[in-house]
Design an enzyme around this catalytic site. Structure first.
Site, PDB file in Angstrom:
ATOM      1  N   ASP A   1       0.860  -1.179   0.000  1.00 17.24           N
ATOM      2  CA  ASP A   1       0.000   0.000   0.000  1.00 17.24           C
ATOM      3  C   ASP A   1       0.897   1.231   0.000  1.00 17.24           C
ATOM      4  O   ASP A   1       1.780   1.367   0.846  1.00 17.24           O
ATOM      5  CB  ASP A   1      -0.872  -0.024   1.264  1.00 17.24           C
ATOM      6  CG  ASP A   1      -2.280   0.465   0.995  1.00 17.24           C
ATOM      7  OD1 ASP A   1      -2.407   1.551   0.398  1.00 17.24           O
ATOM      8  OD2 ASP A   1      -3.236  -0.225   1.390  1.00 17.24           O
TER       9      ASP A   1
ATOM     10  N   ASP B   1      -2.941   4.707  -2.377  1.00 23.93           N
ATOM     11  CA  ASP B   1      -3.931   5.320  -1.497  1.00 23.93           C
ATOM     12  C   ASP B   1      -4.319   6.722  -1.996  1.00 23.93           C
ATOM     13  O   ASP B   1      -3.436   7.513  -2.353  1.00 23.93           O
ATOM     14  CB  ASP B   1      -3.297   5.439  -0.100  1.00 23.93           C
ATOM     15  CG  ASP B   1      -4.300   5.741   0.994  1.00 23.93           C
ATOM     16  OD1 ASP B   1      -5.179   4.903   1.237  1.00 23.93           O
ATOM     17  OD2 ASP B   1      -4.192   6.816   1.625  1.00 23.93           O
TER      18      ASP B   1
ATOM     19  N   GLU C   1      -6.480   4.151  -5.793  1.00 27.28           N
ATOM     20  CA  GLU C   1      -7.743   4.387  -5.096  1.00 27.28           C
ATOM     21  C   GLU C   1      -8.242   5.771  -5.501  1.00 27.28           C
ATOM     22  O   GLU C   1      -7.626   6.776  -5.179  1.00 27.28           O
ATOM     23  CB  GLU C   1      -7.557   4.319  -3.579  1.00 27.28           C
ATOM     24  CG  GLU C   1      -8.888   4.433  -2.840  1.00 27.28           C
ATOM     25  CD  GLU C   1      -8.769   4.883  -1.386  1.00 27.28           C
ATOM     26  OE1 GLU C   1      -9.693   4.624  -0.612  1.00 27.28           O
ATOM     27  OE2 GLU C   1      -7.752   5.515  -1.028  1.00 27.28           O
TER      28      GLU C   1
ATOM     29  N   HIS D   1     -11.047  -2.699   3.343  1.00 27.47           N
ATOM     30  CA  HIS D   1     -10.966  -2.398   4.782  1.00 27.47           C
ATOM     31  C   HIS D   1     -11.732  -1.135   5.167  1.00 27.47           C
ATOM     32  O   HIS D   1     -11.789  -0.797   6.343  1.00 27.47           O
ATOM     33  CB  HIS D   1      -9.497  -2.247   5.173  1.00 27.47           C
ATOM     34  CG  HIS D   1      -8.853  -1.098   4.453  1.00 27.47           C
ATOM     35  ND1 HIS D   1      -8.610  -1.111   3.093  1.00 27.47           N
ATOM     36  CD2 HIS D   1      -8.451   0.117   4.886  1.00 27.47           C
ATOM     37  CE1 HIS D   1      -8.089   0.036   2.731  1.00 27.47           C
ATOM     38  NE2 HIS D   1      -7.973   0.812   3.786  1.00 27.47           N
ATOM     39  N   ASP D   2     -12.257  -0.406   4.189  1.00 30.37           N
ATOM     40  CA  ASP D   2     -13.023   0.817   4.469  1.00 30.37           C
ATOM     41  C   ASP D   2     -14.524   0.607   4.295  1.00 30.37           C
ATOM     42  O   ASP D   2     -15.303   1.526   4.538  1.00 30.37           O
ATOM     43  CB  ASP D   2     -12.607   1.941   3.505  1.00 30.37           C
ATOM     44  CG  ASP D   2     -11.163   2.371   3.687  1.00 30.37           C
ATOM     45  OD1 ASP D   2     -10.666   2.340   4.828  1.00 30.37           O
ATOM     46  OD2 ASP D   2     -10.525   2.738   2.678  1.00 30.37           O
TER      47      ASP D   2
END
Ligand code: GLC
Ligand code: CA
Length: 534
Positions: A96, A196, A238, A311-312
């Protein structure tokens, strides 16, 4: 053809995956101990959420040293061993890349404060204190995006938590430092990066433009040419603000930018207002139209990342399936719908078991900074406790962050000690051990879905085939056709917990979530069928 166009990615959230040393916190050795499981699942790539050194205000998305590993997770040696052991199993690790911001505990930020005349000051967005915040930009985690640093009496920008200071990408030195770090990791043999909030990096704060700043694609192209393009790696950005048109640009098959992006437009379909916490029922027609537009728009121009969870996000079976009586059927149906489209599928840990949202009752069970900020914000605004907790249970990020459910032993086999966040009590029933022993489990079904991507002739159809909705106006069934040369597939998914009339069929059933073949023209609750076309 690129290797990542045939790959399936599995996301591991290290804190919640597997604890190896009994401190209640998942770690790298824990992941290594479960690599055989990941291999058994059949995936090719692990996306590892951040493991870098971090004070952990946002579970590792607040990095204080890109070149070090978070102590709770292990050491750099553990990390190198993970890369090696995964590679021995033909699995690549993608890391990430949190490059929009650093933790305020990063040495660049510390130097910016201690030596405000040094070059590090311009690594971030500082504005002088004229007695009020520089402007009304709001943090994604609520409240002003500006915090006053008392020591130098200047405001700094943070689009997320107060301790996540935004890096100034307009400063070339910042970009070069980041590229150096990216190359350092690529040299370790990783398979790429997940980037990210990458659409934030070219922001123009004085004009309050945060995503899609005018220089965004210049920066991405510069980064790619100085880093990724020198290696055979995959990258996935993302980008909450992306639509198909933007996706085509980011994922241009010429390789000048990224391999693919996460386009969240389908995820946003059940959002009711401007805040993510207000939700409404999903209109299936909207979902169909959304995927039709993307699948056709990107066809032979770019490449999509196929995902329901991360994970969000809340668990998909609780969101758009049924986490009660039809949990298993609906989890398989949702998997089928996604995995048979064009793109690279992503599975978030536990999705392959049909893991559900958590039933936590009170705010003290929650750990997520965003959730807690929202709780305080809405409480202060006078929302009722019931409404607040309902939103958290539906939308909150901790739904995805409860420990992975390995078996029916203490703490679901995640740890020997009480975990940092509670285990979902349904682990007694929903766990890897049970599902491995059951050929009709969600897990066994996901293995078949993944296998389908590797098997001729389906693999070519799935990778290259076009996309066409069948019966686009049908309010309950999402059905589509994929065709490639003379071969093709028909995918039929009932989104309702009751039988629905649908007459279309294909030639031969290739995969289905019911054991007995269907009779007549009814689809059973959440039934999914993949037919061959000819
Ligand atoms: C991304 C991450 C999320 C994090 C945020 C700030 O959206 O997925 O977990 O909180 O960026 O880094
Ligand atoms: Ca541990």
């Amino acid at each position: 053809m690129k290797w990542w166009q045939e790959a399936v990615v599995y996301q591991v959230y290290p804190r919640s995956f597997k604890d190896s040393n009994g401190d209640g916190i998942g770690d790298i050795q824990g992941i290594i101990s479960k690599l055989d499981y990941i291999q058994y699942l059949g995936v090719d790539v692990i996306w590892l959420s951040p493991v870098y050194e971090s004070p952990n205000d946002d579970n590792g998305y607040d990095i204080s040293d890109y070149y070090a590993i978070m102590e709770e997770f292990g050491t750099m040696q553990d990390m190198e061993r993970l890369i090696k052991e995964a590679s021995d199993r033909n699995i690549k690790i993608i890391m990430d890349l949190v490059a929009n911001h650093t933790s305020t505990a990063h040495e660049w930020f510390i130097k910016a404060i201690e030596e405000p005349k040094s070059k590090y000051h311009d690594f971030y967005y500082f504005r002088e204190n004229a007695g009020h915040v520089p402007n009304d930009l709001q943090s994604v985690f609520l409240g002003s995006a500006w915090t006053l640093n008392q020591e130098i009496n200047e405001y700094y920008l943070h689009m997320f938590a107060e301790s996540q200071a935004d890096l100034n990408w307009h400063n070339k030195e910042v970009r070069l430092e980041l590229y150096k770090m990216i190359n350092w990791w690529l040299e370790k043999g990783i398979g790429g990066f997940r980037l990210d909030v990458i659409d934030y990096v070219a922001k123009d704060i004085d004009n309050k433009i945060i995503t899609d700043g005018p220089l965004l694609h210049d920066y991405i192209q510069e980064m790619t040419s100085q880093t990724f393009s020198n290696y055979d790696v995959m990258t996935v950005g993302e980008t909450w603000g992306a639509d198909t048109e933007k996706a085509i640009r980011y994922s241009d098959l010429d390789g000048s930018e990224l391999s693919m992006i996460f386009n969240f437009s389908h995820i946003l379909l059940d959002q009711a207002g401007t805040e993510k916490w207000d939700y409404k029922a999903l209109d299936l027609i909207d979902l169909k139209t959304n995927f039709e537009e993307r699948q056709q728009g990107l066809y032979q121009k770019g490449w999509d990342a196929l995902f329901w969870c991360n994970h969000d996000l809340p668990r998909i079976v609780s969101r758009w399936g049924d986490d009660g009586d039809y949990r298993s059927e609906s989890a398989k149906m949702l998997g089928t719908l996604l995995h048979c489209m064009q793109g690279t599928p992503y599975i978030y840990q536990g999705e392959e078991l049909g893991m559900t949202n958590v039933p936590f009752k009170t705010i003290d069970a929650y750990r997520d900074i965003e959730t807690i900020n929202m709780y305080n914000d809405r409480k202060a605004k006078g929302y009722s406790m019931e409404v607040i907790m309902d939103a958290i249970r539906h939308i909150g990020r901790d739904n995805a962050r409860a420990p992975m459910q390995w078996d029916d032993g203490p703490y679901a086999g995640f740890s020997d000690a009480a975990p940092w966040i509670d285990v979902n009590p349904n682990y007694l029933k929903i766990n890897v051990k049970n599902q491995r022993a059951d050929e009709n489990s969600v897990l066994s079904y996901y293995r078949k879905l993944i296998e389908l991507r590797k098997k001729a002739p389906y693999k070519d159809i799935l990778r290259e085939g076009d996309f066409e909705l069948i019966d686009p106006k049908h309010p309950d069934v999402f059905a589509y056709k994929r065709e490639y040369t003379k071969d093709g597939l028909v995918v039929i998914c009932n989104f309702r917990p009751y039988p629905v009339e649908f007459s279309i069929r294909g030639k031969e059933v290739i995969l289905t979530n019911y054991q007995q073949a269907r009779q007549g023209n009814l689809l059973r609750p959440y039934e999914a069928i993949v037919y061959s076309l000819n």
